[in-house]
Scaffold this motif. Structure first.
Motif, PDB file in Angstrom:
ATOM      1  N   LEU A  90      29.893  47.582  44.899  1.00  0.00           N
ATOM      2  CA  LEU A  90      30.324  48.287  43.607  1.00  0.00           C
ATOM      3  C   LEU A  90      31.620  48.387  43.606  1.00  0.00           C
ATOM      4  N   SER A  91      32.363  48.712  44.753  1.00  0.00           N
ATOM      5  CA  SER A  91      33.649  49.161  44.864  1.00  0.00           C
ATOM      6  C   SER A  91      34.542  47.651  44.499  1.00  0.00           C
ATOM      7  N   ARG A  92      34.117  46.443  44.903  1.00  0.00           N
ATOM      8  CA  ARG A  92      34.799  45.367  44.476  1.00  0.00           C
ATOM      9  C   ARG A  92      34.516  45.045  42.998  1.00  0.00           C
ATOM     10  N   LYS A  93      33.321  45.243  42.548  1.00  0.00           N
ATOM     11  CA  LYS A  93      33.237  44.933  41.211  1.00  0.00           C
ATOM     12  C   LYS A  93      34.017  45.866  40.129  1.00  0.00           C
ATOM     13  N   ILE A  94      34.135  46.941  40.591  1.00  0.00           N
ATOM     14  CA  ILE A  94      35.155  48.017  39.815  1.00  0.00           C
ATOM     15  C   ILE A  94      36.551  47.552  39.853  1.00  0.00           C
ATOM     16  N   GLU A  95      36.801  47.120  41.163  1.00  0.00           N
ATOM     17  CA  GLU A  95      38.486  46.492  41.265  1.00  0.00           C
ATOM     18  C   GLU A  95      38.701  45.298  40.637  1.00  0.00           C
ATOM     19  N   TYR A  96      37.628  44.488  40.359  1.00  0.00           N
ATOM     20  CA  TYR A  96      37.837  43.486  39.296  1.00  0.00           C
ATOM     21  C   TYR A  96      38.041  43.794  38.070  1.00  0.00           C
ATOM     22  N   PHE A  97      37.161  44.710  37.346  1.00  0.00           N
ATOM     23  CA  PHE A  97      37.476  45.272  36.293  1.00  0.00           C
ATOM     24  C   PHE A  97      38.701  45.668  36.147  1.00  0.00           C
ATOM     25  N   GLU A  98      39.357  46.758  36.897  1.00  0.00           N
ATOM     26  CA  GLU A  98      40.525  47.358  36.925  1.00  0.00           C
ATOM     27  C   GLU A  98      41.668  46.236  36.833  1.00  0.00           C
ATOM     28  N   TRP A  99      41.643  45.124  37.472  1.00  0.00           N
ATOM     29  CA  TRP A  99      42.422  43.906  37.599  1.00  0.00           C
ATOM     30  C   TRP A  99      42.347  43.235  36.189  1.00  0.00           C
ATOM     31  N   ALA A 100      41.230  43.010  35.665  1.00  0.00           N
ATOM     32  CA  ALA A 100      41.405  42.376  34.472  1.00  0.00           C
ATOM     33  C   ALA A 100      41.904  43.156  33.099  1.00  0.00           C
ATOM     34  N   TYR A 101      41.636  44.508  33.277  1.00  0.00           N
ATOM     35  CA  TYR A 101      42.366  45.430  32.246  1.00  0.00           C
ATOM     36  C   TYR A 101      43.744  45.250  32.410  1.00  0.00           C
ATOM     37  N   ALA A 102      44.194  45.296  33.678  1.00  0.00           N
ATOM     38  CA  ALA A 102      45.758  45.220  33.973  1.00  0.00           C
ATOM     39  C   ALA A 102      46.321  43.800  33.436  1.00  0.00           C
ATOM     40  N   VAL A 103      45.524  42.765  33.798  1.00  0.00           N
ATOM     41  CA  VAL A 103      45.854  41.391  32.914  1.00  0.00           C
ATOM     42  C   VAL A 103      46.089  41.537  31.277  1.00  0.00           C
ATOM     43  N   VAL A 104      45.038  42.217  30.861  1.00  0.00           N
ATOM     44  CA  VAL A 104      44.864  42.187  29.311  1.00  0.00           C
ATOM     45  C   VAL A 104      45.997  43.156  28.887  1.00  0.00           C
ATOM     46  N   ALA A 105      46.705  44.210  29.556  1.00  0.00           N
ATOM     47  CA  ALA A 105      47.455  44.902  29.210  1.00  0.00           C
ATOM     48  C   ALA A 105      48.568  44.079  28.712  1.00  0.00           C
ATOM     49  N   GLY A 106      49.066  43.177  29.218  1.00  0.00           N
ATOM     50  CA  GLY A 106      50.151  42.361  28.897  1.00  0.00           C
ATOM     51  C   GLY A 106      49.784  41.435  28.031  1.00  0.00           C
ATOM     52  N   LEU A 107      48.632  41.383  27.526  1.00  0.00           N
ATOM     53  CA  LEU A 107      48.015  40.388  26.314  1.00  0.00           C
ATOM     54  C   LEU A 107      47.950  41.004  25.074  1.00  0.00           C
ATOM     55  N   ARG A 108      48.060  42.538  25.091  1.00  0.00           N
ATOM     56  CA  ARG A 108      47.905  43.233  23.892  1.00  0.00           C
ATOM     57  C   ARG A 108      48.879  42.958  22.691  1.00  0.00           C
TER      58      ARG A 108
END
Length: 196
Positions: free
Chosen positions: A152-170
């Protein structure tokens, strides 16, 4: 196995539906033996078609170059397709977007992930659309069919990384950003066993 057909030169301006079909055929052949990493092991082309659909919906079908690039966004990274081949078959505009959305496999995985975060704000609008759609598709897949060996920790980490990428796409496309936000929140809730 049949080979994808080469499009006629300069068809993009005159026959975008034909170019789309040719790009789908090309991508399906290039990714023919690839499967998603999740427990369902879906054909990889399912991911490509979802990314293309998300881009088409976000642009109301008015940007065939972005949609075709969405279908092809992983071909340079994950297949034997070359930059020159994609440029010859689908044109300079498409190959530029595909190149922008391609990770440099010479970098370590950690470097590639950080590069996606760093490069997001300066990407072209079309590349941002493809990246946004790609992250939506990946989060949906992670929630519905995660890799069996990921804790679960790795899946959540993936979500947080994707969110960080998308922050720059806003600021690229409000509709697609809202779709991402829903996939992010619903996916995290599903992973954690919360009611959505």
């Amino acid at each position: 196995m049949s080979q994808p057909h080469a499009p006629l030169p300069n068809t993009s301006l005159h026959a975008p539906l034909l170019d789309f079909a040719r790009a789908l055929d090309f991508a399906a052949h290039k990714h023919i033996d690839q499967r998603r990493k999740g427990v369902r092991a879906e054909p990889y082309v399912n991911h490509l078609s979802e990314v293309a659909l998300l881009v088409a919906e976000a642009t109301e079908g008015k940007d065939p170059v972005a949609v075709i690039a969405a279908l092809l966004h992983d071909t340079l990274e994950d297949t034997d397709a070359s930059f020159e081949e994609i440029e010859e078959l689908f044109g300079e505009e498409v190959v530029r977007v595909v190149a922008e959305t391609t990770d440099d496999k010479r970098m370590s995985k950690a470097e590639r992930k950080q590069h996606q975060i760093d490069a997001a704000p300066t990407a072209s609008k079309r590349a941002k659309l493809v990246k946004l759609a790609d992250k939506v598709s990946n989060l949906r897949s992670m929630a519905a069919s995660p890799p069996a060996d990921w804790p679960l920790s790795r899946k959540i980490e993936y979500f947080e990384w994707a969110y960080a990428v998308v922050a720059g796409l806003r600021g690229t496309n409000a509709r697609l950003e809202a779709v991402f936000d829903r996939a992010y929140h619903d996916g995290l809730a599903e992973l954690r066993g919360e009611s959505v």
